[in-house]
Design an enzyme around this catalytic site. Structure first.
Site, PDB file in Angstrom:
ATOM      1  N   CYS A 218      33.575  -3.885  39.937  1.00 58.39           N
ATOM      2  CA  CYS A 218      33.207  -3.515  38.568  1.00 58.39           C
ATOM      3  C   CYS A 218      33.640  -2.068  38.418  1.00 58.39           C
ATOM      4  O   CYS A 218      32.987  -1.166  38.925  1.00 58.39           O
ATOM      5  CB  CYS A 218      31.705  -3.655  38.333  1.00 58.39           C
ATOM      6  SG  CYS A 218      31.182  -2.984  36.749  1.00 58.39           S
TER       7      CYS A 218
ATOM      8  N   CYS B 139      31.029   0.186  36.217  1.00 53.38           N
ATOM      9  CA  CYS B 139      29.713   0.564  36.753  1.00 53.38           C
ATOM     10  C   CYS B 139      29.551  -0.079  38.116  1.00 53.38           C
ATOM     11  O   CYS B 139      30.218   0.326  39.060  1.00 53.38           O
ATOM     12  CB  CYS B 139      28.592   0.203  35.784  1.00 53.38           C
ATOM     13  SG  CYS B 139      28.681  -1.447  35.059  1.00 53.38           S
ATOM     14  N   SER B 140      28.686  -1.076  38.251  1.00 52.55           N
ATOM     15  CA  SER B 140      28.516  -1.703  39.565  1.00 52.55           C
ATOM     16  C   SER B 140      28.010  -3.135  39.416  1.00 52.55           C
ATOM     17  O   SER B 140      27.212  -3.592  40.228  1.00 52.55           O
ATOM     18  CB  SER B 140      27.560  -0.880  40.423  1.00 52.55           C
ATOM     19  OG  SER B 140      26.328  -0.707  39.748  1.00 52.55           O
ATOM     20  N   CYS B 141      28.450  -3.861  38.374  1.00 47.81           N
ATOM     21  CA  CYS B 141      28.038  -5.247  38.171  1.00 47.81           C
ATOM     22  C   CYS B 141      28.327  -6.064  39.438  1.00 47.81           C
ATOM     23  O   CYS B 141      29.388  -5.931  40.040  1.00 47.81           O
ATOM     24  CB  CYS B 141      28.792  -5.852  36.990  1.00 47.81           C
ATOM     25  SG  CYS B 141      28.410  -5.039  35.434  1.00 47.81           S
TER      26      CYS B 141
END
Lengths: 208, 95
Positions: free
Chosen positions: A112, A115-117
């Site tokens: 991602c 962000c950090s999905c």
């Protein structure tokens, strides 16, 4: 043996030794308000955090192993991961997850970049490196170099496909079943499927 | 809102730089890709981020780009691909 007191052990800072940052302060204030106003209790918050922490890659590994031994399940998993997980009593949450299947010719890896999905309900909390700028910026730019640093050297004829989870979906890599596992049962197969196999930074390996 | 693009359609990501919360990665902007599928129809997160409704819901597409298209001469392997999930309002036809 005693040691001289003018030679103290190196000091490892306690968690409170660093100053609270802006976002930590904001989080603490928001939590206090939500508790004080009775939106949720401290006990409910703790139970929710425990539930989050209880998730592990074992759930994702069960899905992968089942897909290797049951072609009909594999089709359902590729169609709808969340529904297929429910069949095995696994709550994959309300955010749609899509399985991307490796083949002999294609190797998938997820990131991602914004962000950090991450498919947290199937893999547990994301590793710190997954959230790092280095991984997020490099894996779209030079995926083979990044995978090599994870110990994964891909042959030239295999195409790398990077999936950038920029929107309302999460991704789960469905790795190929390794050779030499014919006749293995589901738990034995699931034990080969590590977290990184489902991110795409590793492939299942049969212990030799 | 019915999807404007179909799988196989060539699209170009708008070379656009609006302020605020944006969900289209910078490296895809202005780049040409191919629609693989409609991934979802979802309220616009770039509006939801500000407490607005995000309606009407927007189709979100899985769009595949070659590494050659994204990185040009610097591509590590031109035939490798990256797939990103992009909202319809960011895409233009690229016949």
């Amino acid at each position: 043996m005693s040691h001289p007191h003018d030679d103290p052990h190196p000091h490892q800072p306690d968690i409170e030794d660093a100053p609270l940052g802006y976002h930590e302060t904001l989080t603490e204030a928001l939590l206090a308000l939500l508790r004080d106003k009775g939106v949720f209790s401290a006990d409910e918050l703790r139970r929710t955090l425990e539930e989050i922490d209880s998730r592990s890659p074992a759930d994702g590994a069960r899905l992968v192993a089942r897909s290797w031994i049951d072609p009909a399940f594999r089709e359902r998993l590729l169609h709808d991961v969340n529904a297929a997980a429910r069949e095995l009593g696994i709550d994959a949450g309300g955010i749609p997850i899509r399985a991307v299947a490796d083949t002999e010719q294609v190797h998938n890896v997820i990131v991602c970049t914004l962000c950090s999905c991450y498919p947290r309900l199937l893999l547990g909390a994301a590793p710190d490196w997954y959230k790092s700028r280095a991984y997020r910026s490099r894996v779209v730019r030079e995926p083979r170099a990044v995978l090599r640093e994870f110990g994964l050297e891909l042959p030239d004829e295999v195409q790398v496909v990077v999936h950038d989870a920029t929107a309302e979906l999460r991704y789960l890599v469905l790795p190929c079943r390794p050779a030499g596992t014919e006749g293995w049962d589901e738990p034995a197969l699931a034990a080969l499927v590590t977290r990184d196999c489902m991110i795409g930074t590793a492939m299942p390996i049969v212990p030799g | 809102m019915s999807p404007r693009f179909r799988p196989g359609d060539a699209v170009r990501v708008r070379a656009w730089d609006p302020p605020g919360h944006v969900r289209t990665p910078f490296y895809t902007r202005g780049r040409r890709g191919v629609v693989l599928a409609v991934a979802a129809v979802h309220p616009n997160p770039e509006e939801l981020a500000y407490g607005r409704s995000g309606l009407p819901a927007q189709p979100v597409y899985r769009v595949a780009f070659s590494q050659a298209e994204l990185w040009g001469e610097a591509a590590e392997r031109t035939s490798d691909r990256t797939v990103a999930d992009l909202q319809e309002r960011w895409l233009e036809p690229a016949p």
